[in-house]
Design a protein around this motif. Sequence first.
Motif, PDB file in Angstrom:
ATOM      1  N   GLY A   1       0.789  -1.226   0.000  1.00  0.00           N
ATOM      2  CA  GLY A   1       0.000   0.000   0.000  1.00  0.00           C
ATOM      3  C   GLY A   1       0.818   1.271   0.000  1.00  0.00           C
ATOM      4  N   ILE A   2       2.131   1.153   0.291  1.00  0.00           N
ATOM      5  CA  ILE A   2       2.998   2.334   0.364  1.00  0.00           C
ATOM      6  C   ILE A   2       4.258   2.062  -0.448  1.00  0.00           C
ATOM      7  CG2 ILE A   2       4.367   3.834   1.850  1.00  0.00           C
ATOM      8  CD1 ILE A   2       2.482   3.180   4.141  1.00  0.00           C
ATOM      9  N   ALA A   3       4.568   2.939  -1.379  1.00  0.00           N
ATOM     10  CA  ALA A   3       5.836   2.893  -2.102  1.00  0.00           C
ATOM     11  C   ALA A   3       6.848   3.723  -1.318  1.00  0.00           C
ATOM     12  CB  ALA A   3       5.679   3.439  -3.517  1.00  0.00           C
ATOM     13  N   ALA A   4       7.897   3.071  -0.855  1.00  0.00           N
ATOM     14  CA  ALA A   4       8.970   3.773  -0.145  1.00  0.00           C
ATOM     15  C   ALA A   4      10.148   3.928  -1.090  1.00  0.00           C
ATOM     16  CB  ALA A   4       9.390   2.991   1.095  1.00  0.00           C
ATOM     17  N   THR A   5      10.787   5.086  -1.055  1.00  0.00           N
ATOM     18  CA  THR A   5      11.885   5.315  -1.996  1.00  0.00           C
ATOM     19  C   THR A   5      12.913   6.274  -1.421  1.00  0.00           C
ATOM     20  OG1 THR A   5      12.430   5.925  -4.275  1.00  0.00           O
ATOM     21  CG2 THR A   5      10.734   7.245  -3.182  1.00  0.00           C
ATOM     22  N   TYR A   6      14.169   5.972  -1.679  1.00  0.00           N
ATOM     23  CA  TYR A   6      15.233   6.938  -1.431  1.00  0.00           C
ATOM     24  C   TYR A   6      15.224   8.001  -2.525  1.00  0.00           C
ATOM     25  CZ  TYR A   6      17.807   4.213   2.099  1.00  0.00           C
ATOM     26  OH  TYR A   6      18.199   3.549   3.241  1.00  0.00           O
ATOM     27  N   ALA A   7      15.522   9.221  -2.141  1.00  0.00           N
ATOM     28  CA  ALA A   7      15.906  10.267  -3.083  1.00  0.00           C
ATOM     29  C   ALA A   7      17.420  10.401  -2.950  1.00  0.00           C
ATOM     30  CB  ALA A   7      15.207  11.579  -2.762  1.00  0.00           C
ATOM     31  N   PHE A   8      18.162   9.815  -3.890  1.00  0.00           N
ATOM     32  CA  PHE A   8      19.625   9.808  -3.806  1.00  0.00           C
ATOM     33  C   PHE A   8      20.164  11.159  -4.271  1.00  0.00           C
ATOM     34  CE2 PHE A   8      18.867   5.169  -4.251  1.00  0.00           C
ATOM     35  CZ  PHE A   8      19.570   4.728  -3.131  1.00  0.00           C
ATOM     36  N   TRP A   9      20.842  11.842  -3.396  1.00  0.00           N
ATOM     37  CA  TRP A   9      21.415  13.157  -3.682  1.00  0.00           C
ATOM     38  C   TRP A   9      22.371  13.058  -4.869  1.00  0.00           C
ATOM     39  CZ3 TRP A   9      23.902  16.294   0.962  1.00  0.00           C
ATOM     40  CH2 TRP A   9      24.091  17.633   0.588  1.00  0.00           C
ATOM     41  N   ASN A  10      23.206  12.008  -4.899  1.00  0.00           N
ATOM     42  CA  ASN A  10      24.194  11.923  -5.979  1.00  0.00           C
ATOM     43  C   ASN A  10      23.575  11.568  -7.323  1.00  0.00           C
ATOM     44  OD1 ASN A  10      23.614   9.272  -5.310  1.00  0.00           O
ATOM     45  ND2 ASN A  10      25.747   8.618  -5.099  1.00  0.00           N
ATOM     46  N   HIS A  11      22.367  11.009  -7.336  1.00  0.00           N
ATOM     47  CA  HIS A  11      21.687  10.790  -8.617  1.00  0.00           C
ATOM     48  C   HIS A  11      21.185  12.109  -9.196  1.00  0.00           C
ATOM     49  CE1 HIS A  11      20.637   6.245  -7.887  1.00  0.00           C
ATOM     50  NE2 HIS A  11      21.914   6.521  -7.696  1.00  0.00           N
ATOM     51  N   HIS A  12      20.778  13.006  -8.314  1.00  0.00           N
ATOM     52  CA  HIS A  12      20.138  14.246  -8.757  1.00  0.00           C
ATOM     53  C   HIS A  12      21.112  15.404  -8.962  1.00  0.00           C
ATOM     54  CE1 HIS A  12      15.879  13.117  -8.432  1.00  0.00           C
ATOM     55  NE2 HIS A  12      16.204  12.423  -7.361  1.00  0.00           N
ATOM     56  N   VAL A  13      22.166  15.466  -8.148  1.00  0.00           N
ATOM     57  CA  VAL A  13      23.045  16.646  -8.195  1.00  0.00           C
ATOM     58  C   VAL A  13      24.508  16.201  -8.250  1.00  0.00           C
ATOM     59  CG1 VAL A  13      23.373  18.974  -7.265  1.00  0.00           C
ATOM     60  CG2 VAL A  13      21.344  17.681  -6.613  1.00  0.00           C
ATOM     61  N   PRO A  14      24.904  15.512  -9.317  1.00  0.00           N
ATOM     62  CA  PRO A  14      26.310  15.101  -9.386  1.00  0.00           C
ATOM     63  C   PRO A  14      27.268  16.286  -9.465  1.00  0.00           C
ATOM     64  CG  PRO A  14      25.189  14.704 -11.480  1.00  0.00           C
ATOM     65  CD  PRO A  14      24.132  15.068 -10.484  1.00  0.00           C
ATOM     66  N   GLU A  15      26.774  17.418  -9.967  1.00  0.00           N
ATOM     67  CA  GLU A  15      27.585  18.631 -10.054  1.00  0.00           C
ATOM     68  C   GLU A  15      26.848  19.750  -9.331  1.00  0.00           C
ATOM     69  OE1 GLU A  15      29.291  21.699 -13.482  1.00  0.00           O
ATOM     70  OE2 GLU A  15      28.584  19.685 -14.035  1.00  0.00           O
ATOM     71  N   ARG A  16      27.521  20.394  -8.403  1.00  0.00           N
ATOM     72  CA  ARG A  16      26.860  21.423  -7.604  1.00  0.00           C
ATOM     73  C   ARG A  16      26.309  22.542  -8.481  1.00  0.00           C
ATOM     74  NH1 ARG A  16      29.085  24.466  -2.088  1.00  0.00           N
ATOM     75  NH2 ARG A  16      27.012  25.218  -1.434  1.00  0.00           N
ATOM     76  N   GLY A  17      25.081  22.940  -8.143  1.00  0.00           N
ATOM     77  CA  GLY A  17      24.439  24.020  -8.866  1.00  0.00           C
ATOM     78  C   GLY A  17      23.702  23.576 -10.113  1.00  0.00           C
ATOM     79  N   ARG A  18      23.749  22.262 -10.427  1.00  0.00           N
ATOM     80  CA  ARG A  18      23.075  21.772 -11.628  1.00  0.00           C
ATOM     81  C   ARG A  18      22.189  20.569 -11.270  1.00  0.00           C
ATOM     82  NH1 ARG A  18      27.002  21.439 -16.743  1.00  0.00           N
ATOM     83  NH2 ARG A  18      24.938  21.345 -17.708  1.00  0.00           N
ATOM     84  N   PRO A  19      21.171  20.785 -10.444  1.00  0.00           N
ATOM     85  CA  PRO A  19      20.287  19.673 -10.070  1.00  0.00           C
ATOM     86  C   PRO A  19      19.467  19.194 -11.262  1.00  0.00           C
ATOM     87  CG  PRO A  19      19.367  21.741  -9.300  1.00  0.00           C
ATOM     88  CD  PRO A  19      20.735  22.066  -9.845  1.00  0.00           C
ATOM     89  N   SER A  20      19.186  17.903 -11.276  1.00  0.00           N
ATOM     90  CA  SER A  20      18.393  17.310 -12.352  1.00  0.00           C
ATOM     91  C   SER A  20      17.199  16.579 -11.756  1.00  0.00           C
ATOM     92  CB  SER A  20      19.252  16.337 -13.168  1.00  0.00           C
ATOM     93  OG  SER A  20      18.466  15.700 -14.158  1.00  0.00           O
ATOM     94  N   PHE A  21      16.008  16.955 -12.208  1.00  0.00           N
ATOM     95  CA  PHE A  21      14.779  16.314 -11.759  1.00  0.00           C
ATOM     96  C   PHE A  21      13.865  16.047 -12.963  1.00  0.00           C
ATOM     97  CE2 PHE A  21      16.266  18.351  -7.881  1.00  0.00           C
ATOM     98  CZ  PHE A  21      16.030  17.372  -6.924  1.00  0.00           C
ATOM     99  N   ASP A  22      14.460  15.657 -14.065  1.00  0.00           N
ATOM    100  CA  ASP A  22      13.637  15.346 -15.233  1.00  0.00           C
ATOM    101  C   ASP A  22      13.805  13.877 -15.582  1.00  0.00           C
ATOM    102  OD1 ASP A  22      16.221  15.393 -16.144  1.00  0.00           O
ATOM    103  OD2 ASP A  22      15.890  16.852 -17.736  1.00  0.00           O
ATOM    104  N   GLY A  23      13.005  13.399 -16.561  1.00  0.00           N
ATOM    105  CA  GLY A  23      13.092  12.013 -16.984  1.00  0.00           C
ATOM    106  C   GLY A  23      12.869  11.055 -15.829  1.00  0.00           C
ATOM    107  N   HIS A  24      13.766  10.079 -15.680  1.00  0.00           N
ATOM    108  CA  HIS A  24      13.631   9.086 -14.617  1.00  0.00           C
ATOM    109  C   HIS A  24      13.974   9.663 -13.242  1.00  0.00           C
ATOM    110  CE1 HIS A  24      17.938   8.976 -15.442  1.00  0.00           C
ATOM    111  NE2 HIS A  24      18.102   8.411 -14.269  1.00  0.00           N
TER     112      HIS A  24
END
Length: 763
Positions: free
Chosen positions: A75-98
Amino acid sequence: MSGAYEVTHVGWPTAETTSALPEPAERARGIAVTDRALYRDGRGWVPVSGEVHYSRLPRHRWDERMRQLRAAGVGIAATYAFWNHHVPERGRPSFDGHLDIGAFVDVAATAGLDVVLRIGPWAHGESRNGGFPDWVQAAPVEHRSDDPAYLSLVREWFGQLAAALDGRARPGGPVVGIQLENELYDRPDHIRTLKRLAREAGMSAPLWTATAWGGAELPDGEVLPVFGGYADGFWVDPDAPWDPTFRAHYFPSHDWDDPGVGADVRASQGFAAASATADLHGFPPATCELGGGMATAYHRRPVLAGRDVAALAHLKIGNGSAWQGYYMFVGGRNPAPRLQESIDTGYPNDMPEFGYDFHAPIGQSGDLADSAPLLRAQHAFLDAFGDRLARMRSSLPDERAASLDDRTTLRWALRCDGDEGIAVISHHQPFEQVEAAAGVQLRVRREAGETVFPETPVTVPPGTLARWPVGLEIGGIRVDWATASLVTLLPGTERPTLVLVEDAGVPPEISLDGVVTRATPGQVVTGGSAGATGDATAGDLDQPDVDQPGLDVVVVGAADAARMWVRPGAQPELWLSDGELSWDADGALLRGANAAQRYDPDRRGWLDLTADAAPPSPLPVAVEVVRDARPAPPEYGFAGPRHRAPADDDVERGAAVYRLRVPAAALEPDADAVLDLDWAGDVGRLQIDGTTVDDRFWDGTRWSVSLRDVGADDGNEVSVQVLPLAPESTVALAAAGAARRADAAATHLEASVRVRGLWRRPS
């Protein structure tokens, strides 16, 4: 061992007390918590959460995986939000696609799932730097502390995450829980600070959680402690036997801590040794990491049977669990190279660079593991009877195992509220199986009286996972007891139908208001009218001759247990199918099914449905040997007692190379084809046009890959590199792999492909 096994219900020692969460400003979605249970809309609620990492899945799979998750009774999807998946380079966060976390939350909600976000900042999850981007790992700060310089980085990350969520993580939205940090042991003030920073960024939820194993110190009233438990672990040294911390999970107990989980990383992060004491802080016992399988490290490669996974979870129900949370429930792949935990990045284990299948109930390829049907039945039970379980305390039997080496004593516990009860039998353990318990009768003492059943003693075979009712009142009828397992309750126009499943090797008997019936699979046992019985066979659609309310009981045979599906929710449905089922807003969907049946409780029979979704026939894949393997060295180096994985150059020089001729039908744009690799070696790498897209450390099991998900099409060259495993190697292999060391030394690869086809509606 044989004889009457006795248990005495022990009531709650104090009055039920409201817990500190949800806090007044964050109350939403009908969620309430006490020191005993969770509640939703005033009813007892035993949540089931399953870990799925959106960033480790292609976006085009999210909808299907969420439907599969919901069909599994989660009933509940639990998920990590991995910082290194989203912001490998400081100042350039990515939250598109997958990486579009907001869209993922929406997809989960559409599938009927709530969401728990595990926002870190440190996550672990076998991720590089525990999820810290390299630039954060290299920052001159005291990580995972209240160092102002570190908190400045965290504030930046939380702000980016909150902006991407765009209000979805607010009370009333689909996010019902937020986990802070992970495996933080001695910094309760930092947990409190992270909660404040998350709120300041615009994220909040009815429930805040934190991992509590290892005797973690948590701030009172701020977070719900959540625990874990695994059947085996890759994090143990290669020459270590099955650890007592794993073995202990297969015995009835009220001890919720597990000092073994993450013990190696705890040491590498500089934390003190674990305590064995669990502090619930005024909350009910809850879990977030019951092992849904196990990952594979280079040095140690455990393989668990589906019943090993299911038995551990089942025991927690008997022990009093108020929340069943799994890690992992859905496998995946790292989204880019060099994102895995490794010895070179200061962690104790070398993990595969891409593959994160975890032998989960829903594998990386989307195939179901043999744990899936066993867990499905448990979750259907929790969905149907969670309101009763919430008020039932766990009591342990009078006679219990004398030690962790005891394999003869029946393993069971009682959930009971003083009147109604459920005997939870979990007579199983991995590797060193228990012995059959002969001549078993259960003597259950509760405030409502004493019940001894069955009338004739039975043998409980090894591997039994049973949920036997004791004194349940359903539809005005008293289910005195049964020796078949509770599954669900189906609503009916005139009467409800109680669904039980036969426990293999145990004759199913049912006592309704003092009348005992020896049931056979497919038989309908009726209480409250004429006490009649009938057969619920396919095509038996005669209306019952019933004038008064009462109860029907139908028993699904043990032979059909793996084919049994229950639609979760307020209007459950009982199905049998040889394929896979899921549901969307318009009803049932089938994949890979020759046949399907749905039980009609009003007609007391099965409706035969056409599936038009026949299971795929494997297509052969021609395998061409491009290059033979070179003999492998015994080892590639060590970090302490643990083996290092071979470097890229070792694989390029020493691996056998196999070119695969995949049939064109499997590479068509609308095909959903799975490549099955039966192989032996040490390290395997799947390549598309020379680029590695997936990898495995060999553990003796099949490697299955969705060709669509790794980007294969008709113009690609598909190949596999297989590095041999030296006969002298001392990496730890499970029994099936250890028996094939000779194959692994020479390398071996066979391939086939399955075109799964589309999900279709039955008619």
